[in-house]
Write an enzyme that holds these catalytic residues in place. Structure first.
Site, mmCIF file in Angstrom:
data_model
loop_
_atom_site.group_PDB
_atom_site.id
_atom_site.type_symbol
_atom_site.label_atom_id
_atom_site.label_comp_id
_atom_site.label_asym_id
_atom_site.label_seq_id
_atom_site.Cartn_x
_atom_site.Cartn_y
_atom_site.Cartn_z
ATOM 1 N N HIS A 279 37.194 45.127 43.281
ATOM 2 C CA HIS A 279 36.803 45.303 44.837
ATOM 3 C C HIS A 279 37.091 46.738 45.345
ATOM 4 O O HIS A 279 35.921 47.155 45.573
ATOM 5 C CB HIS A 279 37.641 44.228 45.764
ATOM 6 C CG HIS A 279 37.626 43.039 45.457
ATOM 7 N ND1 HIS A 279 36.559 42.232 45.428
ATOM 8 C CD2 HIS A 279 38.747 42.158 45.082
ATOM 9 C CE1 HIS A 279 36.833 40.965 44.924
ATOM 10 N NE2 HIS A 279 38.056 40.964 44.775
ATOM 11 N N ASP A 330 33.676 36.511 40.517
ATOM 12 C CA ASP A 330 35.080 36.173 40.903
ATOM 13 C C ASP A 330 35.467 34.719 41.597
ATOM 14 O O ASP A 330 35.722 33.879 40.698
ATOM 15 C CB ASP A 330 35.115 37.137 42.333
ATOM 16 C CG ASP A 330 36.294 37.215 43.177
ATOM 17 O OD1 ASP A 330 37.341 36.823 42.531
ATOM 18 O OD2 ASP A 330 36.566 38.126 44.016
HETATM 19 ZN ZN LIG Z 1 39.575 38.159 42.179
#
Ligand SMILES: [Zn+2]
Length: 462
Positions: A279, A330
């Site tokens: 991220h 994810d």
């Molecule tokens: Zn993750």
């Protein structure tokens, strides 16, 4: 079926697009030779022909496999305050129930979908270790082994990243009830790591690394000790960590240390290509520059980041400074390399109100994104994938030459069409480690895998 040769009229090689390429595949599933302009070569004449343009398969650097079974279940409003943190509570409720056989069924279904979408390797950021009461299984590696089994059955390459989760928040706050299946003491964690490395040693489809969950879940001492422990087993193995996904995490980190998460990590650990910062959404300009210069991989998951309301990664500024990135699906709200890359660019267009922002000297946004995500993804997974060259794994996808979006397109324009015009998956065949696992847009085990997944979803949502 395992292949020994393949002939492609056009293929994206490490040095660029090439014509009339003969691929020769070694018994271990790596590429033995890659020869362009081989149309007159006798071996090319007898080799099976690819049904369309050939691309390297895409590494998927960030996966929590079990979350595929809850995709779509968290899109109902619970009030105005829905956030990442309320989503996490739903996820924890789901996590409390999953049995080992169910995890394997979900992971297998997910990996089938990944392969059909053109992901040929995955980084499994695995944190569901223990039974629902938080006790280790009889084999403490039981849940990890279920992910290995799903990868073996479906044929996807696996970088397994057992998660180290020690605490519930910054500064060593005790973990909550919802986190008890994730927790380890360092000693037990390193035993798990060593066990997995020993059991799967020598398998060219496998790599094992570590995933300290986040700066919330490990103290500085635990993080440093985990890296030291990993180095003793494999000093080049990858290290993945969630970081700066949410603004609350940034605020909490500032309150704890006086530093922002990415800043703290860059100042306290030796951050380089071995690290994948998943991220890294919320960075200052200085953090963006420093991360780009570090050579670490930014693990970007644009559809999940959008779904969870995380924010926008500063991709334009990061890429202009040579920053390395790869993509991950994810939470698996979407399983599509094209959609991840498209949203990476679209987020920047919407923010900067300009077009064609993530682009190198080639001038092609699609080709820039695809090539960079191949290279960064391979680095993050610690395996020789993402390139079609001798020595690398024979991981490739064959585009459907008859798909209307690809007609009349050649070279980089194929990638622009695939990524920006491709709501219909244009992938026809997929090879991983020299083995054909998707043929005619069908995975070789998809019917059996789907039936097990059907049973599992019925049990989990009953
Ligand atoms: Zn993750």
């Amino acid at each position: 079926m395992t292949a020994t040769t393949l002939f492609a009229e056009t293929a994206l090689l490490a040095e660029g697009w090439a014509r009339d390429v003969l691929f020769e595949i070694a018994a271990d599933g790596s590429l033995a030779a890659v020869t362009p302009n081989a149309a007159k070569d006798g071996r090319a004449k007898s080799a099976p022909r690819a049904a369309g343009p050939v691309l390297p398969g895409m590494p998927n650097l960030h996966s929590h496999a079990f979350q595929r079974a809850m995709a779509g279940l968290t899109e109902r409003s619970g009030g105005e305050e829905d956030s990442f943190w309320t989503w996490r509570e739903v996820m924890y409720g789901f996590v409390g129930k999953i049995r080992p056989d169910q995890l394997e069924a979900i992971a297998a279904q997910l990996y089938v979908e990944m392969l059909k979408a053109g992901y040929t390797a995955v980084g499994e950021f695995h944190y569901l270790h223990h039974d629902p009461e938080g006790r280790p299984y009889a084999d403490p590696a039981e849940m990890s082994e279920r992910a290995f089994a799903a990868a073996a059955e479906t044929g996807i390459g696996l970088t397994h990243l057992p998660v180290l989760y020690g605490f519930g928040g910054f500064g060593g706050t005790p973990a909550g009830q919802g986190q008890r299946r994730f927790l380890h003491e360092l000693d037990d964690y390193l035993i798990l790591l060593g066990t997995l490395m020993t059991r799967h040693e020598g398998d060219p489809q496998i790599r094992v690394g570590i995933a300290p969950h986040s700066l919330r879940a490990v103290t500085p001492e635990l993080l440093a000790d985990a890296v030291t422990g990993l180095d003793a087993l494999d000093s080049t193995a990858p290290i993945h960590i969630h970081i700066a996904e949410q603004t609350k995490e940034v605020e909490d980190c500032l309150a704890w240390s006086g530093q922002r998460p990415v800043e703290w990590l860059l100042d306290h650990m030796q951050i380089g290509p071995r690290w994948c910062l998943v991220h890294a959404t919320h960075m200052t300009e200085t953090e963006t520059t420093r991360l780009a210069q570090s050579g670490a991989v930014a693990g970007l998951c644009p559809t999940t980041e959008a779904n969870l309301g995380d924010g926008l990664f500063p991709a334009r500024d990061y890429l202009r400074q040579g920053g390395v990135f790869g993509i991950g699906s994810d939470s698996h709200i979407s399983v599509s390399p094209g959609e991840e890359l498209r949203w990476l660019e679209y987020g920047q267009r919407l923010f900067h109100r300009r077009r064609n922002l993530l682009v190198d000297g080639s001038g092609s946004v699609g080709a820039t994104l695809y090539r960079l995500a191949l290279a960064g993804g391979a680095t993050a997974l610690g395996r020789d994938v993402g390139r079609l060259a001798p020595g690398a794994r024979a991981d490739l996808v064959v585009l459907d030459a008859d798909n209307p979006i690809l007609l009349g397109r050649t070279g980089d324009a194929l990638l622009d069409a695939y990524i920006f015009a491709g709501n219909v998956n244009p992938i026809r065949e997929v090879m991983v480690g020299g083995r054909w696992v998707v043929e005619g847009s069908r995975h070789i085990a998809e019917d059996a895998v789907r039936e097990r997944f059907r049973k599992t979803t019925a049990e989990l949502t009953a």
